[in-house]
Structures are given as C-alpha cells and as structure tokens.
Design a protein around this motif. Sequence first.
Motif, PDB file in Angstrom:
ATOM      1  N   ILE A 164     -11.949  13.322-119.797  1.00 32.94           N
ATOM      2  CA  ILE A 164     -12.159  14.267-119.391  1.00 32.94           C
ATOM      3  C   ILE A 164     -13.316  14.811-118.097  1.00 32.94           C
ATOM      4  O   ILE A 164     -13.550  15.397-117.312  1.00 32.94           O
ATOM      5  CB  ILE A 164     -10.934  15.856-119.658  1.00 32.94           C
ATOM      6  N   LEU A 165     -13.879  14.805-119.348  1.00 36.95           N
ATOM      7  CA  LEU A 165     -15.368  15.043-119.306  1.00 36.95           C
ATOM      8  C   LEU A 165     -15.755  14.337-117.384  1.00 36.95           C
ATOM      9  O   LEU A 165     -16.858  14.833-116.626  1.00 36.95           O
ATOM     10  CB  LEU A 165     -17.002  14.966-119.861  1.00 36.95           C
ATOM     11  N   ILE A 166     -15.181  12.543-117.243  1.00 33.88           N
ATOM     12  CA  ILE A 166     -16.179  12.278-116.165  1.00 33.88           C
ATOM     13  C   ILE A 166     -15.558  12.878-114.922  1.00 33.88           C
ATOM     14  O   ILE A 166     -15.527  12.760-113.775  1.00 33.88           O
ATOM     15  CB  ILE A 166     -15.788  10.341-116.726  1.00 33.88           C
ATOM     16  N   ALA A 167     -14.248  13.414-115.355  1.00 32.77           N
ATOM     17  CA  ALA A 167     -12.878  13.552-114.268  1.00 32.77           C
ATOM     18  C   ALA A 167     -13.749  15.019-113.221  1.00 32.77           C
ATOM     19  O   ALA A 167     -14.268  15.662-112.326  1.00 32.77           O
ATOM     20  CB  ALA A 167     -11.344  14.197-114.822  1.00 32.77           C
ATOM     21  N   ILE A 168     -14.023  15.477-114.616  1.00 34.49           N
ATOM     22  CA  ILE A 168     -14.761  16.971-113.971  1.00 34.49           C
ATOM     23  C   ILE A 168     -16.875  16.539-112.958  1.00 34.49           C
ATOM     24  O   ILE A 168     -16.943  16.498-112.365  1.00 34.49           O
ATOM     25  CB  ILE A 168     -15.198  18.015-114.905  1.00 34.49           C
ATOM     26  N   LEU A 169     -16.854  15.075-113.526  1.00 32.07           N
ATOM     27  CA  LEU A 169     -18.398  15.271-112.980  1.00 32.07           C
ATOM     28  C   LEU A 169     -17.744  14.399-111.224  1.00 32.07           C
ATOM     29  O   LEU A 169     -19.041  14.617-110.696  1.00 32.07           O
ATOM     30  CB  LEU A 169     -19.272  13.755-113.616  1.00 32.07           C
ATOM     31  N   ILE A 170     -15.947  13.589-111.348  1.00 31.36           N
ATOM     32  CA  ILE A 170     -16.643  13.057-110.205  1.00 31.36           C
ATOM     33  C   ILE A 170     -16.002  14.082-109.002  1.00 31.36           C
ATOM     34  O   ILE A 170     -16.382  14.107-108.053  1.00 31.36           O
ATOM     35  CB  ILE A 170     -14.976  12.012-110.527  1.00 31.36           C
ATOM     36  N   LYS A 171     -15.109  15.427-110.184  1.00 34.16           N
ATOM     37  CA  LYS A 171     -15.173  16.476-109.198  1.00 34.16           C
ATOM     38  C   LYS A 171     -16.233  16.910-108.212  1.00 34.16           C
ATOM     39  O   LYS A 171     -16.126  17.418-106.983  1.00 34.16           O
ATOM     40  CB  LYS A 171     -13.953  17.299-109.571  1.00 34.16           C
ATOM     41  N   ARG A 172     -17.010  17.298-108.966  1.00 33.63           N
ATOM     42  CA  ARG A 172     -19.075  17.323-108.263  1.00 33.63           C
ATOM     43  C   ARG A 172     -19.267  17.122-107.741  1.00 33.63           C
ATOM     44  O   ARG A 172     -19.843  17.348-106.889  1.00 33.63           O
ATOM     45  CB  ARG A 172     -19.531  18.197-110.133  1.00 33.63           C
ATOM     46  N   ILE A 173     -19.232  15.052-108.130  1.00 36.99           N
ATOM     47  CA  ILE A 173     -19.598  14.651-107.400  1.00 36.99           C
ATOM     48  C   ILE A 173     -19.563  14.558-105.751  1.00 36.99           C
ATOM     49  O   ILE A 173     -19.794  14.086-104.675  1.00 36.99           O
ATOM     50  CB  ILE A 173     -19.721  13.371-107.844  1.00 36.99           C
ATOM     51  N   VAL A 174     -17.439  14.150-105.846  1.00 35.09           N
ATOM     52  CA  VAL A 174     -17.296  14.314-104.386  1.00 35.09           C
ATOM     53  C   VAL A 174     -17.708  15.077-103.764  1.00 35.09           C
ATOM     54  O   VAL A 174     -17.587  14.999-102.177  1.00 35.09           O
ATOM     55  CB  VAL A 174     -15.905  14.057-104.854  1.00 35.09           C
ATOM     56  N   ALA A 175     -17.666  16.890-104.250  1.00 33.32           N
ATOM     57  CA  ALA A 175     -17.526  17.894-103.501  1.00 33.32           C
ATOM     58  C   ALA A 175     -18.802  17.986-103.069  1.00 33.32           C
ATOM     59  O   ALA A 175     -19.397  18.541-101.903  1.00 33.32           O
ATOM     60  CB  ALA A 175     -18.103  18.870-104.877  1.00 33.32           C
ATOM     61  N   ARG A 176     -20.128  16.888-102.788  1.00 33.57           N
ATOM     62  CA  ARG A 176     -21.167  16.455-102.646  1.00 33.57           C
ATOM     63  C   ARG A 176     -21.278  16.153-101.145  1.00 33.57           C
ATOM     64  O   ARG A 176     -22.261  16.211-100.659  1.00 33.57           O
ATOM     65  CB  ARG A 176     -22.087  15.909-103.303  1.00 33.57           C
ATOM     66  N   GLN A 177     -19.900  15.323-100.906  1.00 34.83           N
ATOM     67  CA  GLN A 177     -19.651  15.340 -99.586  1.00 34.83           C
ATOM     68  C   GLN A 177     -18.823  15.411 -98.843  1.00 34.83           C
ATOM     69  O   GLN A 177     -18.066  15.447 -97.971  1.00 34.83           O
ATOM     70  CB  GLN A 177     -18.586  13.571 -99.770  1.00 34.83           C
ATOM     71  N   ASN A 178     -19.038  17.038 -99.165  1.00 36.23           N
ATOM     72  CA  ASN A 178     -18.488  18.151 -97.705  1.00 36.23           C
ATOM     73  C   ASN A 178     -16.511  18.141 -97.893  1.00 36.23           C
ATOM     74  O   ASN A 178     -16.046  17.858 -96.789  1.00 36.23           O
ATOM     75  CB  ASN A 178     -18.725  17.929 -96.223  1.00 36.23           C
ATOM     76  N   CYS A 179     -16.363  17.453 -99.223  1.00 34.79           N
ATOM     77  CA  CYS A 179     -14.392  17.224 -98.886  1.00 34.79           C
ATOM     78  C   CYS A 179     -14.293  18.306 -99.084  1.00 34.79           C
ATOM     79  O   CYS A 179     -14.765  19.823-100.087  1.00 34.79           O
ATOM     80  CB  CYS A 179     -14.186  16.224 -99.885  1.00 34.79           C
ATOM     81  N   ASN A 180     -13.376  18.646 -98.595  1.00 32.39           N
ATOM     82  CA  ASN A 180     -12.184  19.786 -98.859  1.00 32.39           C
ATOM     83  C   ASN A 180     -11.436  19.754-100.449  1.00 32.39           C
ATOM     84  O   ASN A 180     -11.587  18.951-101.013  1.00 32.39           O
ATOM     85  CB  ASN A 180     -10.762  20.588 -98.019  1.00 32.39           C
ATOM     86  N   LYS A 181     -11.179  21.303-100.954  1.00 32.78           N
ATOM     87  CA  LYS A 181     -11.058  21.081-102.649  1.00 32.78           C
ATOM     88  C   LYS A 181     -10.136  20.016-103.104  1.00 32.78           C
ATOM     89  O   LYS A 181      -9.078  19.307-103.790  1.00 32.78           O
ATOM     90  CB  LYS A 181     -10.662  22.489-103.225  1.00 32.78           C
ATOM     91  N   LYS A 182      -8.614  20.075-101.871  1.00 36.59           N
ATOM     92  CA  LYS A 182      -7.297  19.275-102.453  1.00 36.59           C
ATOM     93  C   LYS A 182      -8.051  17.413-102.585  1.00 36.59           C
ATOM     94  O   LYS A 182      -7.670  16.774-103.125  1.00 36.59           O
ATOM     95  CB  LYS A 182      -6.873  19.178-100.662  1.00 36.59           C
ATOM     96  N   LEU A 183      -8.645  17.194-101.609  1.00 33.84           N
ATOM     97  CA  LEU A 183      -9.506  16.027-101.616  1.00 33.84           C
ATOM     98  C   LEU A 183     -10.392  15.363-102.747  1.00 33.84           C
ATOM     99  O   LEU A 183     -10.496  14.509-103.430  1.00 33.84           O
ATOM    100  CB  LEU A 183     -10.221  15.653-100.099  1.00 33.84           C
TER     101      LEU A 183
END
Length: 388
Positions: free
Chosen positions: A98-117
């Motif tokens: 679960i912690l990994i999933a949270i980190l994946i979301k944080r790291i992907v967010a830095r690629q200027n992706c929308n929340k859905k992605l």
Amino acid sequence: MFISQKMDKLSFEAHCSLAFFFRISLVLYSNFHDKTFKVPYTDVDYKVFTDAARHMVEGRSPFERDTYRYTPLLALLLTPNIFLNENCGKILFSCVDILIAILIKRIVARQNCNKKLQHACALIWLYNPFTIVISTRGNADSVAVLLVMLTLDLFQQNKFILAGLLHAVSVHFRLYPIVFSIPMYFSLNEKNTLIPNKNQLKLVLSCVSLITFLTVINYYFYGYKYVYESLIYHMIRKDTKHNFSVYFYMLYLSANHPPNIIQKILILLPQLMLLLLLSYKFSRKSELPFAMFTQAMVMVTYNPVLTSQYFFWYLSLLPLCLPRIGLSSTRSLSLCFIWILSQGLWLLAAYFLEFQGLNTFTLIWISSILFFAVNVKILSDIIAYYKY
C-alpha cells in the motif's frame, strides 16, 4: 459494467483499503491452503525468514539457519512472527504494498499527469494479481521495492544525501538496486563532464559511507558467514531449479564442473553492455524512472538466475513509466498475453519435472528460450514507443 463504475467512484484511500482487505483475505486463506493442498501457497523462503528470526530472538545468528542468505535486518523485521503470530510478516509485506502505491502516485504526479492517470498507475500496482500473490505468499521483495521507491522519491526532491542513504539501505537489503546507481549518477551530470559535481559527490559519498558502515557492523556481529551468505553467494550462485533463465540448461549440465571464467564473462558481458548503454541513453533526470525500469528488466531478463519474484523488480517500476509509453491498448494486451503464455508454458514443464517426476529438462530449456525472446520483444517495444 456496474462494478467498474463503482470502482471508478471510489477514492484513492478507499482503493488502498480494499486492496489491503484482498491481501489480508489471501493471508488468512494461505493457512487453509498450506494444510490442505500438496503444493503450498506460502513461499518456502518465508519459513526460512521465520526460522532466521527465531534464531535472532534466541540470541543466535540468523545464518545458522541453512539457506538464509539475506541481510540480518530482514530476520529482525520478521521477529513478530515469533512473538505474535506467524502471519505478521505477510501482513507487513501487504502494508508495504500500500505504501508503494502511495509513492507511485506521488512520483507519477511529478510528470504533470492528471489525477485520473495518477490513480490509474497506482491502481495497476494495487490490483496486480502478481503483486498481490507475491506479497501474501510471504516474499520480502516488496520491502526492497519500497526502499527503491523512497530513494527515487527523495532523489526527485533533490535531497541527494538522503537519497544516497536510502539507496545504501536498499542495496544492503537486496543487491539488485545497485544497478540503479549508474543512471542516478549519470542523471546528475548535465554537462557530461568527467569531474563529479557537488550533487554527484553528495549521492556517492552518503551511499558508500552507509554501505560500508552496514557491512562492517554486520561483519562484527556475524563474521565471514554474513559476507559469504548475503554477498558472495549471490555472485557465484547456480540455480538449476525453478529458474526461468535462458542459461538454465547450460548451468544444469555444468553444475558439477569447476567455475569457468570465460563462461562467466560471456554471460555477464551482454548484460553489462546493455546496462551502460541504456543508462547513457536515458541520462536525463526527468527520464530516471524509465532508465531504472529498463535497467531492472535487462538485469532480470539476462540474469543467469531468474525466479518469479524477480519480475517484481521491474513490474514495480513500470507504473511510473506508463504516462510516457505510447503503446496502444491492443498492443499492450497482446504483449501481456504472450508474456503470461510463455511463462505458463515454462511453469507447466517445471511442474511435470518437479511434481510428476518426468524428464522435461529439454522442454524447460526451450520454454526458457521462448520466455527470453518474449521479454526482449516487450522491452524493445516499450523503448521504441517511449515518448522522450
């Protein structure tokens, strides 16, 4: 369709709770399965971890347990298995997922992706059947993945000393993250000079210092046994069972022969060349997640030892790269299908050998070659469709 719509409406926190519930359910099921079926659900290594933890609780070395070839930190993490319940380790690994999933979301967010992605990339990890099964079977590689993700997260925040320290812990915990040192180092040298810059020095010195400290302190407590079992063994290991590697049959036939230096060089050379070339090609800091993914996949695909949990190493990094991979849905599903099919053929041949006593070594070797070719095809397609 109704279930899909309901899933879409769930918040990310609700998805994390649901995914954790699935994992706990499988942990409980594993107790029934292991007592009922011939082929156990729980990974054989989980028993090894637990026995090593028992040795530590009793004031002995974890390396007194045969086949324990990991850092003493892992045995220490599993001591609740002795004090509380034998399932504590599996529950811990499920929490780590679960912690990994949270980190994946944080790291992907830095690629200027929308929340859905961002959510989609994290959910691919949370609901991946392979991810769920590996952790609930009691495999500890989820902890190694968490350390890699934390390292990358700190690195992207320009906290290079902390990133170096976390990288040292990840390498100490599991040797494979050491290959990520190459793209991490290259990505900090924007001018392509030979002289290390300030950030590179921060990363290297902090990492080397902590690795040295951890090695010395463990050597002090456990002596040469620690050095051999957790370090040297993994460099000279020959695994002729449950091994997807394309080199499987050659290693099986040469198991009783002395080590051949030329053979080892020829095995490692293609892997090393690809690791260096890919690190150089994807040397920008913004491309670091993709560089790490390609590194992991090359190392796993070309490794002389390859078991199922090794797939964890690159599957954990794939969600970070999805926003920039332009593969169509049809092509992606086709690649997933041939990956699963080729793996299934190998597992079928291995089952007949292991549990039915049939001589299927040649079939396993042919399946290994097919699986190798499929992995090379998948990696080449992903690189070809990667958006710089």
